[in-house]
Write an enzyme that holds these catalytic residues in place. Structure first.
Site, PDB file in Angstrom:
ATOM      1  N   LYS A   1       0.875  -1.183   0.000  1.00 30.92           N
ATOM      2  CA  LYS A   1       0.000   0.000   0.000  1.00 30.92           C
ATOM      3  C   LYS A   1       0.897   1.213   0.000  1.00 30.92           C
ATOM      4  O   LYS A   1       1.972   1.201   0.611  1.00 30.92           O
ATOM      5  CB  LYS A   1      -0.852   0.034   1.269  1.00 30.92           C
TER       6      LYS A   1
ATOM      7  N   HIS B   1       0.259   7.300   2.443  1.00 33.52           N
ATOM      8  CA  HIS B   1      -0.560   8.466   2.122  1.00 33.52           C
ATOM      9  C   HIS B   1      -0.625   9.420   3.306  1.00 33.52           C
ATOM     10  O   HIS B   1      -0.043   9.173   4.364  1.00 33.52           O
ATOM     11  CB  HIS B   1      -1.941   8.061   1.621  1.00 33.52           C
TER      12      HIS B   1
ATOM     13  N   HIS C   1      -0.933   8.613   6.962  1.00 28.84           N
ATOM     14  CA  HIS C   1       0.175   8.070   7.747  1.00 28.84           C
ATOM     15  C   HIS C   1       1.051   9.152   8.354  1.00 28.84           C
ATOM     16  O   HIS C   1       1.989   8.860   9.078  1.00 28.84           O
ATOM     17  CB  HIS C   1       1.063   7.182   6.871  1.00 28.84           C
TER      18      HIS C   1
HETATM   19  N1  ARG Z   1      -0.625  -1.618  10.114  1.00 29.51           N
HETATM   20  C1  ARG Z   1      -1.686  -1.158  10.962  1.00 29.51           C
HETATM   21  C2  ARG Z   1      -2.603  -0.249  10.184  1.00 29.51           C
HETATM   22  O1  ARG Z   1      -2.197   0.350   9.207  1.00 29.51           O
HETATM   23  C3  ARG Z   1      -1.187  -0.410  12.172  1.00 29.51           C
HETATM   24  C4  ARG Z   1      -0.382  -1.239  13.122  1.00 29.51           C
HETATM   25  C5  ARG Z   1      -0.219  -0.600  14.447  1.00 29.51           C
HETATM   26  N2  ARG Z   1       0.563  -1.369  15.356  1.00 29.51           N
HETATM   27  C6  ARG Z   1       0.156  -2.462  15.986  1.00 29.51           C
HETATM   28  N3  ARG Z   1       1.006  -3.087  16.746  1.00 29.51           N
HETATM   29  N4  ARG Z   1      -1.077  -2.898  15.887  1.00 29.51           N
HETATM   30  O2  ARG Z   1      -3.754  -0.120  10.548  1.00 29.51           O
END
Ligand code: ARG
Length: 569
Positions: free
Chosen positions: A131, A134, A137
């Site tokens: 992905k 964007h 983030h």
């Molecule tokens: N990759 C996840 C997202 O974009 C966020 C992860 C955050 N960290 C975690 N340990 N859950 O929604």
């Protein structure tokens, strides 16, 4: 010298003198001292009604009696106003103390050792593979980066983790799509965009041709089983995504200590599942394994689906335990949008039910959404703003502004980079993090108002004054800093360590962003009202020392939130 402590000590002694028989504790008086809302009413005030019970006197009588006798070299005067005893500190002395301390301590001014021996893990940015990065983030990346620097400044050991989203059935689908329609050249050239295209096409065609779904599932199973081809393609997708992200991280000056993402925990989930079962927390529900959380007003935490697949939650449980075992953290922060409030509540509750006491240091540092020029962002509707595009545009716009304002500046492109990117970062970190924000170019790049460029410009202006002044020879006469404008700057510099401390206490970098802005405003006012390069050498030296301290403090505040302050603009 700490004025508050001195005032409290002096007043306690005086009370015993003026009211024989009364015993007063300096610490208690210190606790009663207030800061008047308007500096014209004094620097500290003692509301004497707090003493009237003990002393059996009306408040105005107390304040009158004390004011008549109060004098000390560190006070310019004391005043009794309607039962309040107002203290005015010796402004020259205050100026000298604050300015000299800031200059003496230099880059460590505002830092502390309160975090020594403590570790904080910060999970931020945490992007998903295949992905594109964007604008959504931006907050997690920059709040996390700022917290990292702030904690470090207070002596903590920090571990920055990019918990990559690199596990899930969608990666099987991506491989299936790649095998059918993709080729290496195109993906190499197109990067993440090309992978997204493949994925979108897969989903569209799978609607017509459900057999595709089986193909996707088979490829995911191949990843799980360690099939060589599957792992190779998947690993390569990861590489391409990270290379794209790295470009953005470079622009933003962001780094991580670990990229251990979801796939890293695949072989670390079983012990957690076993422990959940052993502690009787796991129940079966329509074939799935769940932890019930009804008693806490939450839907269940799903640990394993009926087809045996594990979930985001399961991997997060394994990750918490791994972080505990690996880093022995005091705090484990998750800088993640408020959309995941429930996820983290469930996660922390499950840890509690497991009796993982050490997990108390976990905290969800949530934040609001970012829209762009009044429009909500949505991947589905194709309204999306990529971060690298945004940053590139910011630099271009900053370059155009420089071209117009100071065309003869050297290193224009480098400075435009600092300004443009700094403007975006400043914007992201200006409001309390839980607020939704709407990014507009006008609000971010304006040189007037509460913006990054304004603060950076103030810094550059200080630098320019100091350059013009050259080496200073005279001894500073700090009594030249007794005007309200200079005093306002001094008070702010004095409050910098407290601003940093509360930013860390609340995990709220905006405290430091706002601080930098307040200091810049005060400094500009001082600059307009007073002649820094005064004819009187003592006054000139004092104003230059103040300018230097202010410049240094602005630069430090900006640096702590991840912004560079150019010397020239
Ligand atoms: N990759 C996840 C997202 O974009 C966020 C992860 C955050 N960290 C975690 N340990 N859950 O929604």
């Amino acid at each position: 010298m700490d004025f508050k402590t001195e005032i409290a000590g002096l007043t306690a002694k005086l009370i015993e003198e003026v009211f024989p028989g009364a015993a007063m504790d300096a610490a208690a008086i210190g606790g009663m001292l207030e800061t008047p809302p308007d500096p014209a009413m004094g620097d500290f005030a003692l509301p004497c009604f707090k003493l009237s019970k003990t002393l059996r006197k009306a408040p105005p009588m107390i304040s009158d009696a004390l004011a008549a006798k109060l004098s000390a070299p560190f006070l310019s005067r004391a005043e009794s106003v309607k039962g309040y005893l107002n203290f005015f500190v010796n402004k020259a002395l205050y100026a000298e103390q604050v300015v000299c301390k800031a200059l003496r301590e230099g880059e460590s001014y505002g830092s502390s050792r309160e975090g020594e021996g403590k570790t904080v893990v910060i999970d931020y940015s945490s992007i998903n593979i295949a992905k594109r990065f964007h604008i959504g983030h931006l907050s997690t990346t920059m709040i996390g980066n700022a917290l990292y620097k702030l904690y470090k400044f207070l002596g903590y050991r920090c571990v920055g983790v990019n918990h990559l989203g690199d596990w899930g059935t969608q990666f099987g689908k991506m491989i299936a799509a790649y095998k059918r329609w993709g080729d290496e050249e195109t993906v190499k050239k197109g990067g993440v965009d090309e992978m997204v295209k493949l994925y979108v096409r897969f989903n569209a065609e799978a609607k017509e041709n459900p057999a595709l779904e089986d193909e996707g599932r088979a490829w995911f199973k191949a990843i799980e089983d360690g099939n060589e081809e599957a792992l190779r393609i998947f690993g390569w997708f990861k590489e391409v995504t990270l290379k794209d992200a790295e470009r953005v991280y470079d622009m933003l000056g962001v780094k991580f200590d670990s990229y251990a993402g979801e796939s890293f925990y695949v072989d670390k989930m079983q012990p957690v599942i076993d422990e959940l079962r052993q502690k009787n927390l796991l129940v079966e529900d329509q074939g799935a394994q769940i932890v019930r959380l009804d008693d806490y007003g939450m839907p269940p935490a799903i640990i394993m689906r009926s087809d045996g697949a594990t979930l985001y939650m399961t991997r997060d449980l394994a990750a918490i335990r791994y972080r505990h075992e690996t880093y022995d953290f005091d705090k484990n922060l998750y800088v993640v949008a408020y959309q995941q409030d429930l996820h983290f509540k469930q996660l922390f509750k499950v840890c509690e039910l497991l009796g993982w006491d050490w997990a108390k240091g976990c905290e969800h540092v949530n934040f609001g959404m970012v829209s762009y020029e009044g429009q909500a962002l949505s991947t589905r509707e194709g309204h999306i703003v990529y971060l690298d595009d945004l940053l590139t545009q910011a630099v271009e716009k900053a370059e155009a502004i420089i071209e117009e304002k100071s065309p003869s500046l050297e290193n224009k492109h480098e400075i435009a980079k600092d300004i443009g990117i700094g403007a975006v970062v400043f914007f992201a970190l200006f409001n309390g993090r839980i607020k939704d924000i709407d990014f507009t170019w006008d609000k971010a790049l304006n040189f007037d108002g509460e913006t990054g460029p304004y603060v950076m410009y103030t810094h550059a202006r200080c630098a320019s004054v100091l350059r013009k002044a050259g080496a200073e020879e005279a001894a500073p006469d700090f009594s030249a800093l007794d005007d309200p404008e200079a005093q306002a700057v001094i008070k702010l510099i004095d409050s910098f360590p407290a601003a940093v401390k509360s930013a860390v206490e609340r995990n709220e970098p905006s405290f430091v962003t706002r601080f930098s802005c307040e200091l810049a405003k005060a400094m500009n006012k001082f600059y307009y009202e007073r002649r820094i390069l005064d004819d009187d050498p003592g006054a000139r030296a004092a104003r230059l020392a103040l300018t230097k301290a202010a410049k240094q403090t602005i630069a430090q505040a900006l640096s702590l939130i991840g912004i560079k302050a150019p010397e020239r603009m």
